[in-house]
Write an enzyme that holds these catalytic residues in place. Structure first.
Site, PDB file in Angstrom:
ATOM      1  N   LYS A   1       0.818  -1.215   0.000  1.00  0.00           N
ATOM      2  CA  LYS A   1       0.000   0.000   0.000  1.00  0.00           C
ATOM      3  C   LYS A   1       0.856   1.272   0.000  1.00  0.00           C
ATOM      4  CE  LYS A   1      -1.369  -0.180   4.920  1.00  0.00           C
ATOM      5  NZ  LYS A   1      -0.039  -0.532   5.380  1.00  0.00           N
TER       6      LYS A   1
ATOM      7  N   ARG B   1      -6.814   2.676  11.425  1.00  0.00           N
ATOM      8  CA  ARG B   1      -6.407   1.314  11.722  1.00  0.00           C
ATOM      9  C   ARG B   1      -7.471   0.544  12.496  1.00  0.00           C
ATOM     10  NH1 ARG B   1      -0.939   1.915  10.685  1.00  0.00           N
ATOM     11  NH2 ARG B   1       0.250   0.015  10.978  1.00  0.00           N
TER      12      ARG B   1
ATOM     13  N   ARG C   1      12.325  -6.674   3.417  1.00  0.00           N
ATOM     14  CA  ARG C   1      12.086  -5.283   3.039  1.00  0.00           C
ATOM     15  C   ARG C   1      13.214  -4.340   3.491  1.00  0.00           C
ATOM     16  NH1 ARG C   1       6.370  -2.468   4.446  1.00  0.00           N
ATOM     17  NH2 ARG C   1       7.016  -2.580   6.621  1.00  0.00           N
TER      18      ARG C   1
ATOM     19  N   ARG D   1      13.376  -1.906   9.103  1.00  0.00           N
ATOM     20  CA  ARG D   1      12.551  -1.443  10.218  1.00  0.00           C
ATOM     21  C   ARG D   1      12.664  -2.389  11.404  1.00  0.00           C
ATOM     22  NH1 ARG D   1       6.723   0.258   8.017  1.00  0.00           N
ATOM     23  NH2 ARG D   1       6.213  -0.760   9.974  1.00  0.00           N
TER      24      ARG D   1
ATOM     25  N   ARG E   1       1.575  -7.732  14.508  1.00  0.00           N
ATOM     26  CA  ARG E   1       0.905  -6.717  13.681  1.00  0.00           C
ATOM     27  C   ARG E   1      -0.201  -7.331  12.834  1.00  0.00           C
ATOM     28  NH1 ARG E   1       6.151  -5.125  11.084  1.00  0.00           N
ATOM     29  NH2 ARG E   1       5.122  -3.608   9.730  1.00  0.00           N
TER      30      ARG E   1
END
Ligand code: AMP
Length: 204
Positions: free
Chosen positions: A13, A85, A119, A152, A163
């Site tokens: 996203k 969220r 990532r 991250r 998460r």
């Protein structure tokens, strides 16, 4: 145009929000990035919440968000990435700001862990790379702005699972809340194909 991009962590996203916001000349607001850039004592508190995979309080989140949306580059509209969220934030958004459409980028759980553990992020320009599918040309360096890339703190397996759990419990109901305003696209395809599907569905 006021848009929300919603999807599991690693759904792409952020990448898609960047592409579509440039096309529409509207601002891309990643609440995760916004929070990561808060400095000082408050920043420290926020960063420790984020690193453990927990959420930041609604009031504080709204304050940081509103400050960002008042900036000049948001005058034509925005894409929110990471907000709302949960249902509380969805109601706050409808009441305080309003939104035209929600783009849901859908992927299966098993793709999430694989994507996030590979990532790499640029803290300067926000570009995102993937060690397997889209590695930077020079190791650890951003192709776009030559800044150093980072992993991250919350892209480790334990925090990812936490998460994902939070996403299912809290964020998924937001999609039902917005009902007919939601456009769903298949996030498992490559970046260009997903962008094309979004553009078609938004009639750009
Ligand atoms: P993200 O980059 O969207 O994955 O966000 C990273 C972290 O920032 C999240 O795990 C939360 O701790 C925090 N965060 C981002 N957006 C919100 C939000 N809308 N409300 C509360 N916390 C948020």
């Amino acid at each position: 145009m006021k848009l929300v991009f919603i999807g599991k962590q690693g759904s792409g996203k952020g990448t898609q929000a960047r592409i579509i916001s440039q096309k529409l000349n509207i601002c891309h607001v990643s609440t995760g990035d916004l929070l990561r850039h808060v400095k000082g004592k408050l920043g420290k508190k926020i960063h420790s919440l984020i690193d453990e995979g927990n959420m930041v309080g609604d009031e504080l989140m709204l304050e940081v968000l509103m400050e960002r949306l008042r900036k000049e580059d948001c005058k034509n509209g925005f894409i929110l990435d990471g907000y709302p969220r949960d249902l509380v934030q969805a109601r706050i958004l409808e009441k305080e700001i309003g939104v035209d459409l929600i783009v849901e980028i859908y992927i299966e759980d098993k793709i999430v862990v694989d994507r996030l553990t590979n990532r790499l992020n640029c803290g300067n320009c926000g570009a995102i790379f993937n060690l397997k599918t889209n590695p930077p040309h020079k190791e650890g360096i951003c192709d776009k702005c030559s800044d150093e890339l980072f992993v991250r703190e919350d892209d480790n397996e334990a925090a990812i699972l936490q998460r994902l759990k939070l996403y299912k419990k809290k964020t998924q109901p937001v999609i039902n809340f917005f009902g007919k305003k939601v456009i769903r696209v298949d996030g498992s395809k490559n970046v260009e194909e997903v962008a094309k599907e979004i553009e078609e569905k938004l009639k750009l």
